[in-house]
Scaffold this motif. Sequence first.
Motif, PDB file in Angstrom:
ATOM      1  N   ASN A 119       0.686  -1.251  -0.664  1.00  0.00           N
ATOM      2  CA  ASN A 119       0.072   0.314  -0.218  1.00  0.00           C
ATOM      3  C   ASN A 119       0.989   1.351  -0.042  1.00  0.00           C
ATOM      4  OD1 ASN A 119      -2.374   0.665  -0.387  1.00  0.00           O
ATOM      5  ND2 ASN A 119      -2.349   0.993   1.748  1.00  0.00           N
ATOM      6  N   VAL A 166       1.027   4.654   0.920  1.00  0.00           N
ATOM      7  CA  VAL A 166       0.015   5.802   1.623  1.00  0.00           C
ATOM      8  C   VAL A 166       0.731   6.876   1.799  1.00  0.00           C
ATOM      9  CG1 VAL A 166      -1.481   5.930   3.872  1.00  0.00           C
ATOM     10  CG2 VAL A 166      -0.686   3.062   2.566  1.00  0.00           C
ATOM     11  N   TYR A 219       0.739   9.929   5.579  1.00  0.00           N
ATOM     12  CA  TYR A 219       0.253  10.072   6.689  1.00  0.00           C
ATOM     13  C   TYR A 219       1.520  11.655   7.151  1.00  0.00           C
ATOM     14  CZ  TYR A 219       0.442   5.255   6.740  1.00  0.00           C
ATOM     15  OH  TYR A 219       0.162   3.999   6.742  1.00  0.00           O
ATOM     16  N   ALA A 231      -4.099   8.246   7.976  1.00  0.00           N
ATOM     17  CA  ALA A 231      -3.357   8.054   6.729  1.00  0.00           C
ATOM     18  C   ALA A 231      -4.339   8.813   6.442  1.00  0.00           C
ATOM     19  CB  ALA A 231      -3.651   6.721   6.246  1.00  0.00           C
ATOM     20  N   THR A 280      -4.599   6.404   0.379  1.00  0.00           N
ATOM     21  CA  THR A 280      -3.854   6.045   0.245  1.00  0.00           C
ATOM     22  C   THR A 280      -4.154   4.835  -1.472  1.00  0.00           C
ATOM     23  OG1 THR A 280      -4.398   3.443   1.005  1.00  0.00           O
ATOM     24  CG2 THR A 280      -5.700   4.893   1.188  1.00  0.00           C
ATOM     25  N   SER A 318      -3.502  -2.337  -0.524  1.00  0.00           N
ATOM     26  CA  SER A 318      -3.209  -3.006   0.650  1.00  0.00           C
ATOM     27  C   SER A 318      -2.558  -5.321   0.427  1.00  0.00           C
ATOM     28  CB  SER A 318      -3.127  -2.732   2.187  1.00  0.00           C
ATOM     29  OG  SER A 318      -3.467  -3.752   3.054  1.00  0.00           O
ATOM     30  N   TYR A 373      -3.761  -3.754   8.581  1.00  0.00           N
ATOM     31  CA  TYR A 373      -3.314  -3.661   6.643  1.00  0.00           C
ATOM     32  C   TYR A 373      -3.095  -4.986   6.519  1.00  0.00           C
ATOM     33  CZ  TYR A 373      -2.785   0.879   5.417  1.00  0.00           C
ATOM     34  OH  TYR A 373      -3.132   2.764   5.493  1.00  0.00           O
TER      35      TYR A 373
END
Length: 778
Positions: A187, A189, A191, A201, A204, A208, A461
């Motif tokens: 994934n 992502v 942040y 997050a 994304t 995942s 995840y």
Amino acid sequence: MAAFLIFFLFISTFCLATTTAQQNHPNISLGSSLTPTGNSSTWLSRSGLFAFGFYKQGNGYVVGIFLAGIPQRTLVWIANRDSPNFSSNVSLVLSGDDGRLVLRQTGKRDLPIANPSESISSASMLDSGNFVLYNSKRMVIWQSFDHPTNTLLPGQKLVANQDLISSASETDDSKGIFRLVMQGDGNLVQYPTGIPRVQDAYWTSGTSGSGPNITLNIEDDGHLFLINSSVNIIVNLTIGGYPSDKIINLMKIDVDGIFRLYSIHLDRGNQSIRWESTNNKCDPKGLCGLNGFCTVNDTEVYCKCLPGFDFVDQGNWRSGCERNFTAESCKTKGSDKFAIRHEHYTVWDRDSYDEFDTKTEEDCANACLQDCNCEVAFFKDQRCEKQKLPLRFGKRSTDSNVALVKVGILGSTDSNIALPKSSNKEVRKDILVSGILFFVFGILILSTAVIFVYRNQIWGYTKIPPNIYVKFVEDVAPRTFTFLELEQATNEFKEELGRGAFGTVYKGILPNSQKVVAVKRLERVLATEGEKEFQNEIIVIGKTHHRNLVRLLGYCLDGNRRLLVYEYMSNGSLADILFKQESHPCWDERIRIACDIARGILYLHEECETQIIHCDIKPQNILMDDNRCAKISDFGLSKLLNHDQTRTYTAVRGTRGYVAPEWHRKLPVTVKADVYSFGIVLLEIICCRKSVDWSTSEDQAILEEWAYDCYEAGEIHKLVGDEEVVDMRKLERMIKIAIWCIQDEPTLRPSMKKVLLMLEGTVEIPIPPSPTSFLSAV
């Protein structure tokens, strides 16, 4: 076998290219050095496009890689990001004594710029933008491409467990507050910096569970994609195809936390944004610091403080906010030293220590005033949550949440202050004891909940099955469906949501994600187009993303069966709530809906990559989501314009009552046709009635004529009736905007940008002429 051959060819080509690059680029030998000033401040690539060395920034110098062959230099890699700026009395040395690349400063230890596993024998600045170090066998032992900072260049990749980190500001390239992480679970992502938590997050890729060793890659033409170790593309973030002749396409995570694809013209040095991870500049969490919240005015983003708070650094509104009064401890008795101030329509990271049901906002405010530990409370849907400061990740929202902020009462004259109901300074002993017990019990419950949430979310995840779609990603190109998939999703097209000019819409549920969607089965439109033309239109729609546009999720092209899959709008169309007496929106909501529609049309006209004239703006084509946010539909099926084409001549399109006069006069049709339609819709929103209604008296049947007559006679109150209380100044402003929009002469109509500014009250609105004055002069 085929995949193996492709992978083998890919590796072979890469190795050949690397070998060629090593042979063709100038060698930097041991003993070479650079200084910030003078003629030897950089090592250039063979073409002179890229440079490694000192880059002037502010009052100091940064060591990095930058585009040197353009008028406006662009930094693409930064060394020593914990403290990147240096004074002029330093030198960068490829040391012949010990084979190291170091920065030498008077009276200080050498600072390593790179840490290869063995001694350096030479170096090269490649034309790809990659700075490489070689050993004595001419093998690469270190390269900047393996250590990205905030930018990816074509041919570079972000591998598993690597990240890109934004710069602190436009003038400070030390590490900033946002990161883009290529996680080990596949994934990609975004942040805020710090320990990544699933709930923090803000973007994304939704990949995942797609396997280990996923990498983010970018090609010369701006194709940005995720790929696995078998060289299979997992997802396309962009489809590429951008010009690459005398242009460099690169990806960068910007200071504002959004990562974007840029095209930089090498001759002029100017750059343009080709794609961005989100078009809502308030999406990045933490943009405004603690106790501050993000808000957008038109396209500009800025930060505001909670009531009773001021910026920590007045010159930097992203620094966060602090109290402008002295907070007293719980030992100070009496709630009459504090008051509550209200901040509507904001959302925050929740970390409440007490939650309970209550009927009114006032009860929630009073509960916070009586609790010395409560510093802010949130009220929504008859639910009250108490919380301590600081607050994080605040932003303006259409959410009905109200923040009730406890502030010092002395010196306050704000009318938005809720005072405590009782001034009784004595608290009964039994209430005090009960409160302490309740507080202790709450702490125990909260601690248990934190442990439970942490244990479940930290592995969130890894628990997602690989074959489940986590979510649809807004910025990913639409996916393809088979006709059988959509037939099953709609239960053989059983539940019809509505019919329109382009076809019939059905409700469906995608089996993998259980996501509810709307499936439009095209009937008359595009029937004569070939597959390539149809797919080209889908590409245009797929690139068009805005919070006030209905999002295209996918499509089906099966012979002459052509279907589009859209996000499902649970609250139907604007017509459903506007023309039914029992569902009329309140006055403030009408203004908000009008602004939502204006923003969507503005995006189509001026902000998306391919300018679009909608041609059929009407309440039936404006859909309402769960939060009654207005979103424009069917925009991708209207006439598309190229960048150098601003008008079109075509047969009359649109719906009677909303069609601009130029359609009937064989005049060129421009974006002003949509402005006219918006003006009619705006009148309908104001009056909550259809533009043509023959059930009323003859002088009221045509809404635009009646509206202007009322405006000219100073009787605009007739347009909303006596049963509703509205702000007459706002009503007059809205009527004037609508009249300007429905002018017969297209050049008299304002642009949608001007319309939005007028709706928001930021510009003055002149007195409009009669809409048909142009006809009278002809």
